[in-house]
Design a protein around this motif. Structure first.
Motif, PDB file in Angstrom:
ATOM      1  N   ARG A 113       0.852  -1.179   0.000  1.00 41.02           N
ATOM      2  CA  ARG A 113       0.000   0.000   0.000  1.00 41.02           C
ATOM      3  C   ARG A 113       0.893   1.237   0.000  1.00 41.02           C
ATOM      4  O   ARG A 113       1.726   1.408   0.867  1.00 41.02           O
ATOM      5  CB  ARG A 113      -0.880  -0.036   1.235  1.00 41.02           C
ATOM      6  CG  ARG A 113      -1.705   1.191   1.412  1.00 41.02           C
ATOM      7  CD  ARG A 113      -2.459   1.114   2.699  1.00 41.02           C
ATOM      8  NE  ARG A 113      -3.843   1.431   2.424  1.00 41.02           N
ATOM      9  CZ  ARG A 113      -4.747   1.555   3.339  1.00 41.02           C
ATOM     10  NH1 ARG A 113      -4.457   1.344   4.589  1.00 41.02           N
ATOM     11  NH2 ARG A 113      -5.965   1.856   3.022  1.00 41.02           N
ATOM     12  N   LYS A 114       0.675   2.115  -0.975  1.00 40.37           N
ATOM     13  CA  LYS A 114       1.430   3.358  -1.053  1.00 40.37           C
ATOM     14  C   LYS A 114       0.670   4.471  -0.351  1.00 40.37           C
ATOM     15  O   LYS A 114      -0.561   4.501  -0.354  1.00 40.37           O
ATOM     16  CB  LYS A 114       1.630   3.766  -2.514  1.00 40.37           C
ATOM     17  CG  LYS A 114       2.675   2.975  -3.237  1.00 40.37           C
ATOM     18  CD  LYS A 114       2.774   3.505  -4.640  1.00 40.37           C
ATOM     19  CE  LYS A 114       4.207   3.649  -5.039  1.00 40.37           C
ATOM     20  NZ  LYS A 114       4.347   4.207  -6.376  1.00 40.37           N
ATOM     21  N   VAL A 115       1.424   5.395   0.235  1.00 42.26           N
ATOM     22  CA  VAL A 115       0.830   6.565   0.860  1.00 42.26           C
ATOM     23  C   VAL A 115       1.496   7.813   0.300  1.00 42.26           C
ATOM     24  O   VAL A 115       2.604   7.754  -0.225  1.00 42.26           O
ATOM     25  CB  VAL A 115       0.967   6.538   2.400  1.00 42.26           C
ATOM     26  CG1 VAL A 115       0.198   5.379   2.987  1.00 42.26           C
ATOM     27  CG2 VAL A 115       2.414   6.488   2.809  1.00 42.26           C
ATOM     28  N   ALA A 116       0.816   8.924   0.433  1.00 41.45           N
ATOM     29  CA  ALA A 116       1.361  10.200  -0.003  1.00 41.45           C
ATOM     30  C   ALA A 116       1.739  11.017   1.225  1.00 41.45           C
ATOM     31  O   ALA A 116       0.948  11.145   2.157  1.00 41.45           O
ATOM     32  CB  ALA A 116       0.328  10.960  -0.830  1.00 41.45           C
ATOM     33  N   GLY A 117       2.954  11.540   1.220  1.00 40.09           N
ATOM     34  CA  GLY A 117       3.371  12.469   2.258  1.00 40.09           C
ATOM     35  C   GLY A 117       2.917  13.853   1.856  1.00 40.09           C
ATOM     36  O   GLY A 117       3.199  14.302   0.746  1.00 40.09           O
ATOM     37  N   CYS A 118       2.199  14.532   2.727  1.00 38.86           N
ATOM     38  CA  CYS A 118       1.565  15.797   2.354  1.00 38.86           C
ATOM     39  C   CYS A 118       1.765  16.864   3.420  1.00 38.86           C
ATOM     40  O   CYS A 118       1.993  16.566   4.585  1.00 38.86           O
ATOM     41  CB  CYS A 118       0.054  15.603   2.200  1.00 38.86           C
ATOM     42  SG  CYS A 118      -0.396  14.398   0.971  1.00 38.86           S
ATOM     43  N   LEU A 119       1.618  18.111   2.985  1.00 41.66           N
ATOM     44  CA  LEU A 119       1.541  19.258   3.871  1.00 41.66           C
ATOM     45  C   LEU A 119       0.190  19.909   3.620  1.00 41.66           C
ATOM     46  O   LEU A 119      -0.132  20.250   2.474  1.00 41.66           O
ATOM     47  CB  LEU A 119       2.663  20.258   3.583  1.00 41.66           C
ATOM     48  CG  LEU A 119       2.583  21.598   4.309  1.00 41.66           C
ATOM     49  CD1 LEU A 119       2.738  21.388   5.820  1.00 41.66           C
ATOM     50  CD2 LEU A 119       3.645  22.549   3.801  1.00 41.66           C
ATOM     51  N   VAL A 120      -0.597  20.068   4.661  1.00 42.78           N
ATOM     52  CA  VAL A 120      -1.910  20.701   4.536  1.00 42.78           C
ATOM     53  C   VAL A 120      -1.684  22.207   4.445  1.00 42.78           C
ATOM     54  O   VAL A 120      -1.211  22.826   5.393  1.00 42.78           O
ATOM     55  CB  VAL A 120      -2.826  20.351   5.728  1.00 42.78           C
ATOM     56  CG1 VAL A 120      -4.192  21.002   5.561  1.00 42.78           C
ATOM     57  CG2 VAL A 120      -2.959  18.849   5.882  1.00 42.78           C
ATOM     58  N   THR A 121      -1.996  22.794   3.295  1.00 44.04           N
ATOM     59  CA  THR A 121      -1.725  24.213   3.074  1.00 44.04           C
ATOM     60  C   THR A 121      -2.922  25.108   3.363  1.00 44.04           C
ATOM     61  O   THR A 121      -2.767  26.301   3.568  1.00 44.04           O
ATOM     62  CB  THR A 121      -1.264  24.470   1.624  1.00 44.04           C
ATOM     63  OG1 THR A 121      -2.260  23.997   0.727  1.00 44.04           O
ATOM     64  CG2 THR A 121       0.053  23.758   1.350  1.00 44.04           C
ATOM     65  N   GLN A 122      -4.125  24.525   3.366  1.00 40.49           N
ATOM     66  CA  GLN A 122      -5.319  25.325   3.614  1.00 40.49           C
ATOM     67  C   GLN A 122      -6.404  24.435   4.195  1.00 40.49           C
ATOM     68  O   GLN A 122      -6.650  23.333   3.699  1.00 40.49           O
ATOM     69  CB  GLN A 122      -5.801  25.950   2.303  1.00 40.49           C
ATOM     70  CG  GLN A 122      -6.962  26.884   2.448  1.00 40.49           C
ATOM     71  CD  GLN A 122      -7.353  27.506   1.107  1.00 40.49           C
ATOM     72  OE1 GLN A 122      -6.832  27.140   0.066  1.00 40.49           O
ATOM     73  NE2 GLN A 122      -8.275  28.428   1.147  1.00 40.49           N
ATOM     74  N   GLY A 123      -7.058  24.891   5.239  1.00 36.54           N
ATOM     75  CA  GLY A 123      -8.170  24.145   5.829  1.00 36.54           C
ATOM     76  C   GLY A 123      -7.713  22.957   6.650  1.00 36.54           C
ATOM     77  O   GLY A 123      -6.714  23.019   7.348  1.00 36.54           O
ATOM     78  N   LYS A 124      -8.441  21.863   6.529  1.00 36.44           N
ATOM     79  CA  LYS A 124      -8.114  20.641   7.260  1.00 36.44           C
ATOM     80  C   LYS A 124      -8.518  19.434   6.431  1.00 36.44           C
ATOM     81  O   LYS A 124      -9.347  19.528   5.529  1.00 36.44           O
ATOM     82  CB  LYS A 124      -8.799  20.617   8.620  1.00 36.44           C
ATOM     83  CG  LYS A 124     -10.314  20.619   8.544  1.00 36.44           C
ATOM     84  CD  LYS A 124     -10.929  20.686   9.915  1.00 36.44           C
ATOM     85  CE  LYS A 124     -12.438  20.802   9.802  1.00 36.44           C
ATOM     86  NZ  LYS A 124     -13.067  20.898  11.104  1.00 36.44           N
ATOM     87  N   ILE A 125      -7.926  18.296   6.749  1.00 37.85           N
ATOM     88  CA  ILE A 125      -8.253  17.029   6.093  1.00 37.85           C
ATOM     89  C   ILE A 125      -8.860  16.108   7.137  1.00 37.85           C
ATOM     90  O   ILE A 125      -8.346  15.995   8.243  1.00 37.85           O
ATOM     91  CB  ILE A 125      -6.994  16.366   5.486  1.00 37.85           C
ATOM     92  CG1 ILE A 125      -6.377  17.254   4.420  1.00 37.85           C
ATOM     93  CG2 ILE A 125      -7.335  15.005   4.908  1.00 37.85           C
ATOM     94  CD1 ILE A 125      -5.086  16.696   3.841  1.00 37.85           C
TER      95      ILE A 125
END
Length: 95
Positions: free
Chosen positions: A1-13
């Motif tokens: 299973r692959k995952v994406a490393g992310c930075l939340v730039t606006q709002g929320k997830i």
């Protein structure tokens, strides 16, 4: 299973939200977010300015530079009064 490393730039997830994956101007995929992690912990929500890892069972083709738009689908039943008001506005703009 692959995952994406992310930075939340606006709002929320939020876990379970809908995700739209854009690569350049092309839509690569739209589906449900199934995994959301902060550091090594599973979390339900990640706020703006925070790094996280996310994954989805339906998409594995993550690439550097992908832009993700996360949103919740909300269905709302219109009441008869609201529908009449919208129709009256639309009809009056035609005249």
């Amino acid at each position: 299973r692959k995952v994406a490393g992310c930075l939340v730039t606006q709002g929320k997830i939020q876990r379970g939200c809908r995700v739209l994956v854009m690569r350049g101007k092309r839509q690569m995929w739209e589906g449900e977010l199934t995994s959301l992690r902060r550091l090594k912990d599973d979390v339900d929500e990640v706020s703006e300015g925070t790094e996280c890892g996310l994954g989805s069972d339906g998409f594995l083709d993550w690439a550097p530079g992908d832009k993700l738009q996360c949103f919740n689908m909300v269905s709302k039943t219109r009441r008869l009064e609201e529908a009449k008001a919208d129709t009256a506005v639309e009809l009056s703009s035609l005249m």
